[in-house]
Motif scaffolding. Structure first.
Motif, PDB file in Angstrom:
ATOM      1  N   ASN A 146       0.823  -1.214   0.000  1.00 10.27           N
ATOM      2  CA  ASN A 146       0.000   0.000   0.000  1.00 10.27           C
ATOM      3  C   ASN A 146       0.858   1.265   0.000  1.00 10.27           C
ATOM      4  OD1 ASN A 146      -2.437  -1.348  -0.111  1.00 10.27           O
ATOM      5  ND2 ASN A 146      -2.696  -1.423   2.113  1.00 10.27           N
ATOM      6  N   LEU A 147       1.938   1.246   0.758  1.00  6.23           N
ATOM      7  CA  LEU A 147       2.814   2.414   0.788  1.00  6.23           C
ATOM      8  C   LEU A 147       3.524   2.609  -0.553  1.00  6.23           C
ATOM      9  CD1 LEU A 147       4.304   2.049   4.382  1.00  6.23           C
ATOM     10  CD2 LEU A 147       2.558   3.672   3.607  1.00  6.23           C
ATOM     11  N   GLY A 191       3.336   5.822  -3.447  1.00  5.61           N
ATOM     12  CA  GLY A 191       4.517   6.560  -3.854  1.00  5.61           C
ATOM     13  C   GLY A 191       5.553   6.779  -2.771  1.00  5.61           C
ATOM     14  N   TYR A 192       5.398   6.122  -1.628  1.00  2.82           N
ATOM     15  CA  TYR A 192       6.401   6.259  -0.564  1.00  2.82           C
ATOM     16  C   TYR A 192       7.668   5.486  -0.924  1.00  2.82           C
ATOM     17  CZ  TYR A 192       3.206   8.358   2.858  1.00  2.82           C
ATOM     18  OH  TYR A 192       2.346   9.203   3.523  1.00  2.82           O
ATOM     19  N   GLU A 193       8.813   6.086  -0.628  1.00  7.56           N
ATOM     20  CA  GLU A 193      10.070   5.344  -0.732  1.00  7.56           C
ATOM     21  C   GLU A 193      10.071   4.299   0.387  1.00  7.56           C
ATOM     22  OE1 GLU A 193      14.911   5.998  -0.331  1.00  7.56           O
ATOM     23  OE2 GLU A 193      13.573   7.741  -0.453  1.00  7.56           O
ATOM     24  N   THR A 194      10.070   3.048   0.015  1.00  4.74           N
ATOM     25  CA  THR A 194       9.849   1.974   0.981  1.00  4.74           C
ATOM     26  C   THR A 194      11.033   1.010   1.000  1.00  4.74           C
ATOM     27  OG1 THR A 194       7.466   2.127   0.548  1.00  4.74           O
ATOM     28  CG2 THR A 194       8.252   0.149   1.683  1.00  4.74           C
ATOM     29  N   ARG A 215       3.287  13.069  13.872  1.00  5.28           N
ATOM     30  CA  ARG A 215       4.169  12.845  12.723  1.00  5.28           C
ATOM     31  C   ARG A 215       3.876  11.517  12.037  1.00  5.28           C
ATOM     32  NH1 ARG A 215      10.126  13.161  14.572  1.00  5.28           N
ATOM     33  NH2 ARG A 215      10.366  12.270  12.481  1.00  5.28           N
ATOM     34  N   SER A 216       3.312  10.577  12.779  1.00  3.95           N
ATOM     35  CA  SER A 216       3.022   9.248  12.222  1.00  3.95           C
ATOM     36  C   SER A 216       1.686   9.185  11.498  1.00  3.95           C
ATOM     37  CB  SER A 216       3.016   8.200  13.350  1.00  3.95           C
ATOM     38  OG  SER A 216       4.243   8.164  14.040  1.00  3.95           O
ATOM     39  N   LEU A 217       0.791  10.130  11.789  1.00  2.00           N
ATOM     40  CA  LEU A 217      -0.573  10.045  11.267  1.00  2.00           C
ATOM     41  C   LEU A 217      -0.661   9.997   9.734  1.00  2.00           C
ATOM     42  CD1 LEU A 217      -2.650  12.333  13.677  1.00  2.00           C
ATOM     43  CD2 LEU A 217      -2.633   9.822  13.531  1.00  2.00           C
ATOM     44  N   PRO A 218       0.096  10.809   8.986  1.00  2.84           N
ATOM     45  CA  PRO A 218      -0.038  10.726   7.521  1.00  2.84           C
ATOM     46  C   PRO A 218       0.255   9.326   6.985  1.00  2.84           C
ATOM     47  CG  PRO A 218       1.125  12.723   8.141  1.00  2.84           C
ATOM     48  CD  PRO A 218       1.003  11.896   9.392  1.00  2.84           C
ATOM     49  N   LEU A 219       1.203   8.647   7.595  1.00  2.06           N
ATOM     50  CA  LEU A 219       1.540   7.290   7.167  1.00  2.06           C
ATOM     51  C   LEU A 219       0.457   6.309   7.603  1.00  2.06           C
ATOM     52  CD1 LEU A 219       4.042   6.151   5.674  1.00  2.06           C
ATOM     53  CD2 LEU A 219       4.900   5.422   7.909  1.00  2.06           C
ATOM     54  N   LEU A 220       0.038   6.390   8.857  1.00  2.78           N
ATOM     55  CA  LEU A 220      -0.983   5.479   9.368  1.00  2.78           C
ATOM     56  C   LEU A 220      -2.306   5.657   8.639  1.00  2.78           C
ATOM     57  CD1 LEU A 220      -0.259   5.672  13.218  1.00  2.78           C
ATOM     58  CD2 LEU A 220       0.408   3.859  11.615  1.00  2.78           C
TER      59      LEU A 220
END
Length: 278
Positions: A8-9, A13-16, A131-136
């Motif tokens: 999903n990440l 478009g997240y660098e994973t 800071r974690s909310l956008p990812l979660l």
């Protein structure tokens, strides 16, 4: 479930970067654009690291390794189902080094993880949770902020699993009862889930019981035993009797003893039928 998170990440478009000790699904995720870490130092540049591991021992190992390589102010988000004590140890370990720690276990299963339909229980210092909310937000349908002490999220998760296990046991019992009385289990399931018992757990797991669809597992029986054990241990420390959870834990152990360790925990329904001589 970690594989679903990574996919999903990547889709967003997240660098994973992925790091799997057992190597599961690494090649497929690399083909989808992920970078594979070969050692812990390969994660040193990450601003946020999500861990999903099976137990307290693995969480201790992961948090120790991450604490040794992450920069100050980097965040470790633990989404594992672990004891409050293990979460507290990880939080203290990262805090001593100026790093953040957020506990964010989930209510749901791998299918819901893939569909971004999980409910996430987040806890930790406000700065790190924010800071974690956008990812979660990209991993579930709703986030519940349950406090600034990370271990509270893990306590919530154990309570949720105890409640789910009790529901599975109850569904298995009544479906076996009606089955032996001559009622078609599918009819019994429809009556219950289309009337007063229309909750997500009743519907999802009740259907598995009726269809005897215990594999592939969303959560295996041994992991369910572990979760009930952790819940009961925490309840004992707090002097909170949980007699129903104690009984359900024994039923889970009985299912494992029958050699069903690879089955989903909804196999409590299978055990109910076996006990009823069906």
């Amino acid at each position: 479930m970690g594989t679903a998170f990574a996919r999903n990440l990547l889709d967003d478009g997240y660098e994973t970067v992925i790091f799997s000790k057992c190597g599961n699904n690494v090649a497929a995720l690399e083909a989808a654009g992920a970078k594979a870490a070969m050692k812990w130092i390969d994660l040193a540049h990450c601003e946020i690291v999500i861990s999903m591991v099976p137990d307290d021992e693995a969480t201790d190992s992961v948090s120790i390794s991450l604490a040794n390589v992450l920069d100050t102010h980097a965040i470790h988000i633990s989404m594992s189902t672990i004891s409050p004590d293990a979460s507290r140890r990880a939080s203290e370990r990262h805090s001593r080094l100026g790093q953040g720690y957020v506990a964010a276990p989930v209510l749901g299963n791998p299918d819901l993880a893939a569909a971004r339909k999980l409910y996430i229980l987040a806890a930790g210092p406000d700065e790190y949770v924010e800071r974690s909310l956008p990812l979660l937000d990209r991993l579930g349908q709703r986030i519940f902020n349950v406090g600034q002490n990370p271990e509270l999220a893990n306590t919530f998760k154990l309570a949720g699993n105890a409640l789910t296990a009790a529901t599975l046991q109850s569904m298995g019992e009544v479906l076996a009862f009606l089955h032996k009385a001559g009622v078609d289990p599918k009819v019994a399931f429809s009556v219950f889930t289309e009337s007063l018992f229309d909750g997500k757990v009743h519907k999802a797991y009740g259907r598995k019981i009726v269809e005897q669809r215990y594999s592939p597992p969303g959560m295996t029986l041994p992991l369910a035993v572990k979760d009930l054990r952790l819940a009961l241990a925490e309840a004992e420390q707090l002097s909170v009797p949980m007699p129903v959870a104690s009984v359900v834990r024994d039923r889970l152990v009985a299912a494992v003893a029958r050699g069903w360790e690879d089955l989903d925990w909804s196999a409590l329904g299978k055990l109910a039928e076996f006990s009823a001589g069906i």
